[in-house]
Enzyme design. Structure first.
Site, PDB file in Angstrom:
ATOM      1  N   PRO A 116      36.239  77.379  50.220  1.00 55.69           N
ATOM      2  CA  PRO A 116      35.873  78.170  51.193  1.00 55.69           C
ATOM      3  C   PRO A 116      34.359  78.111  51.576  1.00 55.69           C
ATOM      4  O   PRO A 116      33.432  78.122  51.086  1.00 55.69           O
ATOM      5  CB  PRO A 116      36.034  79.564  50.243  1.00 55.69           C
ATOM      6  N   CYS A 117      34.324  78.267  53.089  1.00 59.11           N
ATOM      7  CA  CYS A 117      33.172  78.026  53.430  1.00 59.11           C
ATOM      8  C   CYS A 117      32.260  79.282  53.910  1.00 59.11           C
ATOM      9  O   CYS A 117      31.166  79.012  54.332  1.00 59.11           O
ATOM     10  CB  CYS A 117      33.564  77.290  54.967  1.00 59.11           C
TER      11      CYS A 117
END
Length: 345
Positions: free
Chosen positions: A78-79
């Site tokens: 997840p960025c």
């Protein structure tokens, strides 16, 4: 030789779908978000495992791979922790989602896959966790390549800069660049979809649904031109926060896309007119969820909800906006094929 992949942080299946389309079988996708299951399993041959990656063991992954001769470990951690917005609130970079790359490295060490690939936002490279990840792979004997690319170069109809990493135990590897580059435009991607009004849903595709607009936002979008900004509006339509000195630089919201250019980066709020340049080029509405998915290079028929399921904009916007574009996944798969062909002969 038999090749297969496991997709960590698989989301709705953008990377998996790209790998499968290019002939790389995916055994399983792992994600802790249950909302991903339907889209992932309906459109892909892989099974979906709803798990927190920190609880997954290398032994479990090795059992999934079974007797596969060439293992690929793929994933897009997840960025959000690495986004420009999130950096305003970061602490020491070792807590919560920041630690997911360490979990990725832990599993890489235990599984020892032949090839590893990871996709994230460009700013991940500014943080120690990314340096630690690369260092860990190099200590394990991997040849590591990484670089920031624009997904528009890989047949994705949006400007989407991403960090892509490839690592191999069998020699140098890199992302294969296209020989010719002509960006796909918004018109080419969504120009033939049926027209919608704000708040309307197409009868033949429940994902081709646009969010409703308030009367004021309807006046705002009618005053907007493709490629323009809220600065083009009459002053009485400009939001108070943008009139203030601190808000005058936020010109990328409340905008229309341009037909003959790639779309802007799809985000988890891509269905909202006020959340970015997500206004339709000519219709008085924000883009629909289906249009957003197509701009992420998902096939038109990619199913995100059951026929009798509820279309929730916030949930589906998250699945679509967070996805690895399918065509970028295909480019990664082609690069892996090219690399493995050179070592297998």
């Amino acid at each position: 030789m038999r090749i297969a992949a496991v997709d960590l942080f698989c989301g709705a299946g953008g990377l998996t779908h790209g790998l499968e389309q290019e002939g790389i079988p995916v055994i399983a996708g792992i994600d802790f978000d249950p909302a991903c299951r339907y889209a992932y399993e309906t459109n892909n041959k892989a099974r979906f495992l709803e798990r927190d990656i920190s609880t997954v063991t290398a032994d479990e992954l090795n059992r999934l791979f079974g007797d596969v001769e060439l293992k690929i470990l793929a994933g897009c951690a997840p960025c959000q922790p690495f986004s420009t917005y999130a950096q305003r609130y970061e602490q020491d970079g070792n807590d919560g989602k920041w630690g997911l790359l360490y979990e990725f490295a832990r599993l890489a060490e235990g599984v020892s896959p032949d090839v590893i690939t990871m996709e994230n936002v460009p700013t991940v490279a500014k943080h120690g966790v990314f340096t630690d990840f690369v260092d860990a792979l190099e200590r394990l004997g991997y040849n590591v390549w990484f670089g920031v690319i624009d997904s528009a170069r890989f047949d994705v109809p949006q400007t989407r800069r991403r960090m892509v990493l490839l690592a191999s135990k069998h020699g140098p590897i890199e992302l294969v660049q296209p020989e010719k580059f002509k960006p796909k435009t918004v018109r080419q991607a969504i120009g033939r979809l049926r027209a919608l009004a704000a708040g309307e849903t197409a009868t033949n595709d429940r994902l081709h649904a646009s969010s409703a607009l308030s009367e004021k936002n309807l006046r705002r979008i009618r005053a907007s031109r493709p490629g323009g900004t809220w600065r083009d509006w009459p002053r009485h339509l400009v939001a108070d926060c943008h009139k203030a000195a601190t808000g005058r630089t936020y010109s990328g919201v409340y905008g229309r896309m341009e037909w003959d250019k790639p779309a802007p980066t799809m985000t988890t709020q891509c269905y909202g007119f006020g959340s970015g340049r997500f206004g339709h080029p000519e219709q008085d509405r924000a883009i629909s969820l289906r249009e957003a998915a197509i701009l992420q290079s998902f096939p038109r028929e990619y199913a995100f909800v059951p026929k009798d399921g509820e279309v929730q904009f916030k949930v589906l916007g998250r699945l679509i906006g967070n996805a690895v574009p399918v065509n970028l996944g295909r480019a990664i798969a082609r690069s892996i094929h090219s690399h493995l062909a050179s070592i297998v002969g």
